[in-house]
Design an enzyme around this catalytic site. Sequence first.
Site, PDB file in Angstrom:
ATOM      1  N   LYS A  15      29.920  63.533   0.927  1.00 25.01           N
ATOM      2  CA  LYS A  15      30.596  64.181  -0.193  1.00 25.01           C
ATOM      3  C   LYS A  15      31.292  63.088  -0.993  1.00 25.01           C
ATOM      4  O   LYS A  15      32.349  62.584  -0.628  1.00 25.01           O
ATOM      5  CB  LYS A  15      31.612  65.210   0.319  1.00 25.01           C
ATOM      6  CG  LYS A  15      32.194  66.045  -0.798  1.00 25.01           C
ATOM      7  CD  LYS A  15      33.677  65.756  -0.911  1.00 25.01           C
ATOM      8  CE  LYS A  15      34.304  66.369  -2.109  1.00 25.01           C
ATOM      9  NZ  LYS A  15      34.196  65.533  -3.309  1.00 25.01           N
ATOM     10  N   GLU A  75      40.842  56.651   6.532  1.00 32.78           N
ATOM     11  CA  GLU A  75      41.204  55.404   5.833  1.00 32.78           C
ATOM     12  C   GLU A  75      42.002  55.837   4.618  1.00 32.78           C
ATOM     13  O   GLU A  75      41.438  56.363   3.657  1.00 32.78           O
ATOM     14  CB  GLU A  75      39.947  54.655   5.385  1.00 32.78           C
ATOM     15  CG  GLU A  75      39.012  54.252   6.507  1.00 32.78           C
ATOM     16  CD  GLU A  75      39.488  53.023   7.246  1.00 32.78           C
ATOM     17  OE1 GLU A  75      40.535  52.472   6.890  1.00 32.78           O
ATOM     18  OE2 GLU A  75      38.810  52.640   8.213  1.00 32.78           O
ATOM     19  N   CYS A 114      43.010  50.490  -2.078  1.00 34.66           N
ATOM     20  CA  CYS A 114      43.912  50.883  -1.000  1.00 34.66           C
ATOM     21  C   CYS A 114      44.710  49.691  -0.512  1.00 34.66           C
ATOM     22  O   CYS A 114      45.843  49.812  -0.098  1.00 34.66           O
ATOM     23  CB  CYS A 114      43.093  51.474   0.139  1.00 34.66           C
ATOM     24  SG  CYS A 114      41.767  50.390   0.671  1.00 34.66           S
ATOM     25  N   GLU A 173      52.696  54.884  -2.895  1.00 34.07           N
ATOM     26  CA  GLU A 173      51.513  54.253  -3.483  1.00 34.07           C
ATOM     27  C   GLU A 173      51.348  54.700  -4.934  1.00 34.07           C
ATOM     28  O   GLU A 173      51.288  55.893  -5.214  1.00 34.07           O
ATOM     29  CB  GLU A 173      50.268  54.658  -2.674  1.00 34.07           C
ATOM     30  CG  GLU A 173      49.015  53.963  -3.148  1.00 34.07           C
ATOM     31  CD  GLU A 173      47.768  54.441  -2.393  1.00 34.07           C
ATOM     32  OE1 GLU A 173      47.536  55.653  -2.337  1.00 34.07           O
ATOM     33  OE2 GLU A 173      47.040  53.579  -1.875  1.00 34.07           O
TER      34      GLU A 173
HETATM   35  P1  NAD Z   1      41.518  61.901  -2.574  1.00 37.83           P
HETATM   36  O1  NAD Z   1      42.189  62.141  -1.269  1.00 37.83           O
HETATM   37  O2  NAD Z   1      41.998  62.642  -3.755  1.00 37.83           O
HETATM   38  O3  NAD Z   1      39.969  62.202  -2.464  1.00 37.83           O
HETATM   39  C1  NAD Z   1      39.121  61.519  -1.548  1.00 37.83           C
HETATM   40  C2  NAD Z   1      37.937  62.397  -1.248  1.00 37.83           C
HETATM   41  O4  NAD Z   1      38.363  63.505  -0.474  1.00 37.83           O
HETATM   42  C3  NAD Z   1      37.275  63.006  -2.483  1.00 37.83           C
HETATM   43  O5  NAD Z   1      35.881  63.054  -2.270  1.00 37.83           O
HETATM   44  C4  NAD Z   1      37.870  64.389  -2.536  1.00 37.83           C
HETATM   45  O6  NAD Z   1      37.087  65.320  -3.224  1.00 37.83           O
HETATM   46  C5  NAD Z   1      37.961  64.726  -1.057  1.00 37.83           C
HETATM   47  N1  NAD Z   1      38.957  65.721  -0.695  1.00 37.83           N
HETATM   48  C6  NAD Z   1      40.134  65.998  -1.293  1.00 37.83           C
HETATM   49  N2  NAD Z   1      40.773  66.974  -0.626  1.00 37.83           N
HETATM   50  C7  NAD Z   1      40.007  67.306   0.438  1.00 37.83           C
HETATM   51  C8  NAD Z   1      40.135  68.256   1.513  1.00 37.83           C
HETATM   52  N3  NAD Z   1      41.180  69.051   1.617  1.00 37.83           N
HETATM   53  N4  NAD Z   1      39.160  68.294   2.423  1.00 37.83           N
HETATM   54  C9  NAD Z   1      38.090  67.473   2.352  1.00 37.83           C
HETATM   55  N5  NAD Z   1      37.899  66.598   1.345  1.00 37.83           N
HETATM   56  C10 NAD Z   1      38.853  66.500   0.396  1.00 37.83           C
HETATM   57  O7  NAD Z   1      41.586  60.331  -2.838  1.00 37.83           O
HETATM   58  P2  NAD Z   1      41.078  59.553  -4.142  1.00 37.83           P
HETATM   59  O8  NAD Z   1      42.076  59.757  -5.228  1.00 37.83           O
HETATM   60  O9  NAD Z   1      39.648  59.833  -4.408  1.00 37.83           O
HETATM   61  O10 NAD Z   1      41.139  58.048  -3.633  1.00 37.83           O
HETATM   62  C11 NAD Z   1      42.255  57.258  -3.763  1.00 37.83           C
HETATM   63  C12 NAD Z   1      42.972  57.150  -2.436  1.00 37.83           C
HETATM   64  O11 NAD Z   1      42.081  56.612  -1.471  1.00 37.83           O
HETATM   65  C13 NAD Z   1      44.142  56.205  -2.475  1.00 37.83           C
HETATM   66  O12 NAD Z   1      45.229  56.755  -1.765  1.00 37.83           O
HETATM   67  C14 NAD Z   1      43.625  54.978  -1.750  1.00 37.83           C
HETATM   68  O13 NAD Z   1      44.624  54.181  -1.167  1.00 37.83           O
HETATM   69  C15 NAD Z   1      42.719  55.577  -0.751  1.00 37.83           C
HETATM   70  N6  NAD Z   1      41.738  54.594  -0.304  1.00 37.83           N
HETATM   71  C16 NAD Z   1      41.805  54.133   0.975  1.00 37.83           C
HETATM   72  C17 NAD Z   1      40.918  53.169   1.409  1.00 37.83           C
HETATM   73  C18 NAD Z   1      40.976  52.624   2.804  1.00 37.83           C
HETATM   74  O14 NAD Z   1      39.980  52.060   3.242  1.00 37.83           O
HETATM   75  N7  NAD Z   1      42.070  52.759   3.527  1.00 37.83           N
HETATM   76  C19 NAD Z   1      39.951  52.686   0.538  1.00 37.83           C
HETATM   77  C20 NAD Z   1      39.914  53.179  -0.754  1.00 37.83           C
HETATM   78  C21 NAD Z   1      40.810  54.153  -1.151  1.00 37.83           C
END
Ligand code: NAD
Length: 493
Positions: A175, A250, A284, A385
Amino acid sequence: MKSFEMRIGAMWRGASNGETFESTDPYTAQPWASFPRGTAQDVDAAVNAAHAAFENGPWTRMTASARGLLLHRLGDAIAANAAQLADMEVKDNGKLRAEMLAQMEYLPQWFYYYAGLADKVEGAVTPIDRPGMMHYVTYEPLGVVAAIAPWNSPLLLAAWKIAPALAAGNTVVIKPSEFSSASTLEFARLCEDVGFPPGVVNVVTGFGNEVGQPLVVHPLVARVAFTGSDSGGRAVALNAAETFKRVSLELGGKSANIVFDDAHLDDAVKGVVSGIFAATGQTCMAGSRLLVQSSIHDEFVARLTEFVKTARLGDPSDPATHIGPVSTQPQLDKTLSYIAIAKAEGAHCRLGGERSRRPGCEQGLFVEPTIFTGVRNDMRIAREEVFGPVLAVIPFDTEDEAVAIANDNPYGLAAGVWTQNLQRAITLPRRLHVGTVWVNAYRVVSYMAPFGGVKASGMGRENGVRAIHEYLEARSVFINPVPGIANPFVLSR
Ligand code: NAD
């Protein structure tokens, strides 16, 4: 406008209800592509296709070496299509084309590496405390793996899950983020082209609550690998707990980049800049807290500020651009709101601090690279963040103080240490409560090196040899070779 279909089993198709959603190019602020708005019904179809491929398909009957060969071919296909994949990601998330292309050119290594590992997962024959009995352990794939990815490095972060999961013999339902689906769909096409059997790799596009959540709670999903925000990760962990699924998370970070007065200051300036302004701060592992020793604070901040002033903002596809737009309107709003919070908290805005209206940036979602000095570690700008180009500078006097400030944060993803003192370079990484420490470097990742966080930055590790075991489970087999089972009604002592 380009229109995409999603991949479920052997089919390319739209959503069950025919609905679509659009992705906006952050540079032009115009929609550029439309995607099926997946539903719970689509998730069910994809999970069933993945489950059937796992239970009955040719995939599970293949040798591990044959699986490895397919993964190797997939790496070649990605390499051959790197430019096209990079262009799609730039359209979706507005990051610099140079960075996305470098990522896509590096991405095949994940598939080559796990291709090589696929046929090297060894079990063990173990001693057992039962006379005459034999015991051995095999490592078995789990079944259907759900891979949920964010928008900032869409395909790279999906691949960190998909490559080891497939090498281990699982099937996957991916997804992608609703902001960046294109490259993952193109990836699924490459999987089909190189010969992955239908159902092994599925992609359902759509929103977190409409696709992500049904995927996480689906009873036929065995394992969830999630990268995203901490709020998303919390929802995933709670939902996965309902059905006892293994989860890796992550999540976000508020990483400290610690500069000591014995550092090579030119290098440290570059490292701090790449830590927070590369990718427009949307990584991240962004080094969003700069901890700088008081004795060099003023000089270092002055050098840093002068360096950042030379940054060119603009079209992410132009090789001359240094900093692109932020990726989405919510991300722009969030970044500007944190700038306002920092100002209200009394931090001193040394550079930037507003939406950019430079020539060429008027339409896009641009924020001026921003540096706040006089930040205290208890301010929200130091604890939460932002995920944008905003640096919080915090002074410290001693090494112990630097460690205390770095560790005093809800997150624990990464840290940078800038020093030429050998003792410090060796001792400090063990004192920092994070998943990755870079000494005289920042933002280096490799398919060979475990990556992940502690505390609110998540749990589990991706990359490296052991990551394949995140997608395997030990199976214990006892064999009694000699007839003559004891009477169960007569207890032996
Ligand atoms: P997000 O949590 O909004 O979305 C991430 C993914 O999860 C998307 O595909 C979204 O549609 C899905 N999602 C959202 N709610 C969900 C739920 N309840 N159940 C299942 N899936 C769900 O994050 P984002 O804005 O896309 O990404 C940015 C974030 O990701 C930042 O906080 C960043 O730090 C983090 N990030 C972490 C890493 C790491 O390796 N630690 C790497 C990149 C980004």
